[in-house]
Design a protein around this motif. Sequence first.
Motif, PDB file in Angstrom:
ATOM      1  N   GLY A   1       0.824  -1.199   0.000  1.00  0.00           N
ATOM      2  CA  GLY A   1       0.000   0.000   0.000  1.00  0.00           C
ATOM      3  C   GLY A   1       0.860   1.252   0.000  1.00  0.00           C
ATOM      4  O   GLY A   1       1.745   1.395   0.854  1.00  0.00           O
ATOM      5  N   VAL A   2       0.628   2.149  -0.949  1.00  0.00           N
ATOM      6  CA  VAL A   2       1.470   3.340  -1.093  1.00  0.00           C
ATOM      7  C   VAL A   2       0.585   4.579  -1.231  1.00  0.00           C
ATOM      8  O   VAL A   2      -0.365   4.600  -2.029  1.00  0.00           O
ATOM      9  CB  VAL A   2       2.394   3.231  -2.323  1.00  0.00           C
ATOM     10  N   ARG A   3       0.936   5.596  -0.466  1.00  0.00           N
ATOM     11  CA  ARG A   3       0.287   6.899  -0.557  1.00  0.00           C
ATOM     12  C   ARG A   3       1.365   7.944  -0.836  1.00  0.00           C
ATOM     13  O   ARG A   3       2.403   7.956  -0.155  1.00  0.00           O
ATOM     14  CB  ARG A   3      -0.446   7.238   0.746  1.00  0.00           C
ATOM     15  N   VAL A   4       1.143   8.791  -1.821  1.00  0.00           N
ATOM     16  CA  VAL A   4       2.111   9.814  -2.209  1.00  0.00           C
ATOM     17  C   VAL A   4       1.501  11.183  -1.967  1.00  0.00           C
ATOM     18  O   VAL A   4       0.429  11.500  -2.500  1.00  0.00           O
ATOM     19  CB  VAL A   4       2.513   9.679  -3.690  1.00  0.00           C
ATOM     20  N   ASN A   5       2.191  11.990  -1.151  1.00  0.00           N
ATOM     21  CA  ASN A   5       1.746  13.353  -0.853  1.00  0.00           C
ATOM     22  C   ASN A   5       2.731  14.338  -1.472  1.00  0.00           C
ATOM     23  O   ASN A   5       3.931  14.264  -1.205  1.00  0.00           O
ATOM     24  CB  ASN A   5       1.681  13.577   0.666  1.00  0.00           C
ATOM     25  N   PHE A   6       2.231  15.263  -2.291  1.00  0.00           N
ATOM     26  CA  PHE A   6       3.070  16.274  -2.911  1.00  0.00           C
ATOM     27  C   PHE A   6       2.937  17.602  -2.183  1.00  0.00           C
ATOM     28  O   PHE A   6       1.830  18.025  -1.828  1.00  0.00           O
ATOM     29  CB  PHE A   6       2.689  16.476  -4.385  1.00  0.00           C
ATOM     30  N   THR A   7       4.094  18.235  -1.953  1.00  0.00           N
ATOM     31  CA  THR A   7       4.110  19.576  -1.386  1.00  0.00           C
ATOM     32  C   THR A   7       5.101  20.415  -2.186  1.00  0.00           C
ATOM     33  O   THR A   7       5.842  19.899  -3.020  1.00  0.00           O
ATOM     34  CB  THR A   7       4.524  19.570   0.094  1.00  0.00           C
ATOM     35  N   GLY A   8       5.131  21.714  -1.917  1.00  0.00           N
ATOM     36  CA  GLY A   8       6.066  22.593  -2.595  1.00  0.00           C
ATOM     37  C   GLY A   8       5.466  23.210  -3.838  1.00  0.00           C
ATOM     38  O   GLY A   8       4.301  23.003  -4.179  1.00  0.00           O
ATOM     39  N   THR A   9       6.280  23.976  -4.546  1.00  0.00           N
ATOM     40  CA  THR A   9       5.835  24.659  -5.762  1.00  0.00           C
ATOM     41  C   THR A   9       5.578  23.633  -6.862  1.00  0.00           C
ATOM     42  O   THR A   9       6.456  22.834  -7.187  1.00  0.00           O
ATOM     43  CB  THR A   9       6.907  25.653  -6.238  1.00  0.00           C
ATOM     44  N   PRO A  10       4.396  23.611  -7.456  1.00  0.00           N
ATOM     45  CA  PRO A  10       4.063  22.599  -8.463  1.00  0.00           C
ATOM     46  C   PRO A  10       4.688  22.899  -9.820  1.00  0.00           C
ATOM     47  O   PRO A  10       4.005  23.244 -10.784  1.00  0.00           O
ATOM     48  CB  PRO A  10       2.540  22.668  -8.518  1.00  0.00           C
ATOM     49  N   VAL A  11       6.016  22.814  -9.900  1.00  0.00           N
ATOM     50  CA  VAL A  11       6.710  23.085 -11.166  1.00  0.00           C
ATOM     51  C   VAL A  11       7.137  21.799 -11.859  1.00  0.00           C
ATOM     52  O   VAL A  11       7.629  21.848 -12.984  1.00  0.00           O
ATOM     53  CB  VAL A  11       7.938  23.988 -10.938  1.00  0.00           C
ATOM     54  N   SER A  12       6.983  20.648 -11.194  1.00  0.00           N
ATOM     55  CA  SER A  12       7.341  19.369 -11.796  1.00  0.00           C
ATOM     56  C   SER A  12       6.164  18.804 -12.591  1.00  0.00           C
ATOM     57  O   SER A  12       4.993  19.053 -12.276  1.00  0.00           O
ATOM     58  CB  SER A  12       7.747  18.364 -10.717  1.00  0.00           C
ATOM     59  N   THR A  13       6.501  17.999 -13.604  1.00  0.00           N
ATOM     60  CA  THR A  13       5.508  17.216 -14.320  1.00  0.00           C
ATOM     61  C   THR A  13       5.425  15.847 -13.670  1.00  0.00           C
ATOM     62  O   THR A  13       6.451  15.204 -13.439  1.00  0.00           O
ATOM     63  CB  THR A  13       5.895  17.066 -15.801  1.00  0.00           C
ATOM     64  N   VAL A  14       4.204  15.386 -13.345  1.00  0.00           N
ATOM     65  CA  VAL A  14       4.020  14.109 -12.675  1.00  0.00           C
ATOM     66  C   VAL A  14       3.389  13.122 -13.642  1.00  0.00           C
ATOM     67  O   VAL A  14       2.331  13.388 -14.227  1.00  0.00           O
ATOM     68  CB  VAL A  14       3.140  14.255 -11.414  1.00  0.00           C
ATOM     69  N   ASP A  15       4.052  11.973 -13.805  1.00  0.00           N
ATOM     70  CA  ASP A  15       3.563  10.900 -14.662  1.00  0.00           C
ATOM     71  C   ASP A  15       3.344   9.677 -13.787  1.00  0.00           C
ATOM     72  O   ASP A  15       4.259   9.271 -13.044  1.00  0.00           O
ATOM     73  CB  ASP A  15       4.588  10.609 -15.764  1.00  0.00           C
ATOM     74  N   THR A  16       2.148   9.078 -13.819  1.00  0.00           N
ATOM     75  CA  THR A  16       1.835   7.963 -12.931  1.00  0.00           C
ATOM     76  C   THR A  16       1.462   6.716 -13.713  1.00  0.00           C
ATOM     77  O   THR A  16       0.891   6.793 -14.809  1.00  0.00           O
ATOM     78  CB  THR A  16       0.684   8.317 -11.968  1.00  0.00           C
ATOM     79  N   GLN A  17       1.803   5.549 -13.128  1.00  0.00           N
ATOM     80  CA  GLN A  17       1.396   4.250 -13.659  1.00  0.00           C
ATOM     81  C   GLN A  17       1.027   3.377 -12.466  1.00  0.00           C
ATOM     82  O   GLN A  17       1.849   3.113 -11.588  1.00  0.00           O
ATOM     83  CB  GLN A  17       2.535   3.613 -14.453  1.00  0.00           C
ATOM     84  N   GLY A  18      -0.237   2.945 -12.404  1.00  0.00           N
ATOM     85  CA  GLY A  18      -0.702   2.144 -11.279  1.00  0.00           C
ATOM     86  C   GLY A  18      -1.120   2.969 -10.083  1.00  0.00           C
ATOM     87  O   GLY A  18      -1.331   2.415  -9.000  1.00  0.00           O
ATOM     88  N   PHE A  19      -1.236   4.284 -10.245  1.00  0.00           N
ATOM     89  CA  PHE A  19      -1.706   5.178  -9.186  1.00  0.00           C
ATOM     90  C   PHE A  19      -2.949   5.917  -9.672  1.00  0.00           C
ATOM     91  O   PHE A  19      -3.149   6.113 -10.881  1.00  0.00           O
ATOM     92  CB  PHE A  19      -0.635   6.212  -8.816  1.00  0.00           C
TER      93      PHE A  19
END
Length: 294
Positions: free
Chosen positions: A240-258
């Motif tokens: 089981g995995v939970r991902v929390n993002f913080t900070g300035t949203p300047v990154s590109t996020v690519d997900t597989q299986g999330f």
Amino acid sequence: MTRLHRAVGIALLLLLTLACEVSVPIPTTQPLTVIDPVTTRETFALEGATRARVRLRMLSGELTVSPADVGQPTWAEFSYNVQEWEPSITQSVTARAGSLTINQGIGSQITLGGDYLNVWSIGLVQGLPLDLGLDLGAGIAEVELGGVSLSDFSLTVGSADATLSFAWPNPEPLGTLRVTAGAGDMTLTGLGNANMDRLTFTGGAGSVELDFGGEWTRSAVADIRAGVGQVTVRVPASLGVRVNFTGTPVSTVDTQGFEAQGENTYVNAAYGASPLTLTLNVTSGIGLIRLISQ
């Protein structure tokens, strides 16, 4: 300014910062004394120790670390062709606590060319709990810690390319695994075998791959501060995995299986169903972040 000079500059700044906290050799402007290649081998029994603190500090070169054979003490083999790079070694055992520190020789400096040799191969004792710290400025590091009993661990690199792997489980509970990357690329694999409570990872300017595969026996937290390069995070689909993002949203996020759960949170299918949970707290940097659950 070339990419090499920028990388060297980053390594120097990093090592100067480290020098405020630990005794890392600082580069000098003195000329190097080139000699015929020398290879030496040392063993470190640390007799009577029930635990040990080990520090390896190399300013520039090639570093390989792996488990020693079962029943064998820690050993080191050094090959170099610069007189000033002869390693400085201190070891002791006090109140059953061992200590081993290996520094690249005083007078060392990062070289921009020339036929220089500086190679360390280290075998770490198995069965003795270790507080292990590795510092490498420029070069290449290949570190395999599967089966080594680690109670604490840190890895700091400057412009080096580094791989860190745990092919087998760590027999010792590990509190926090600390990794700081610089200008080079870094790959961490088998992190599920680290037997850790927490990972703190600080990215630099290179690409990073974090593979959390392995034999998970307890839940953990990973704090990931992304740098300016690509960061790829791979996790087992059964965990089981939970991902929390913080900070300035300047990154590109690519997900597989999330799947997204709110604006800044992603979870995989096993989250909430698996008895164990990995919580990833990601501070965005500049670049691509890939999340893969498979």
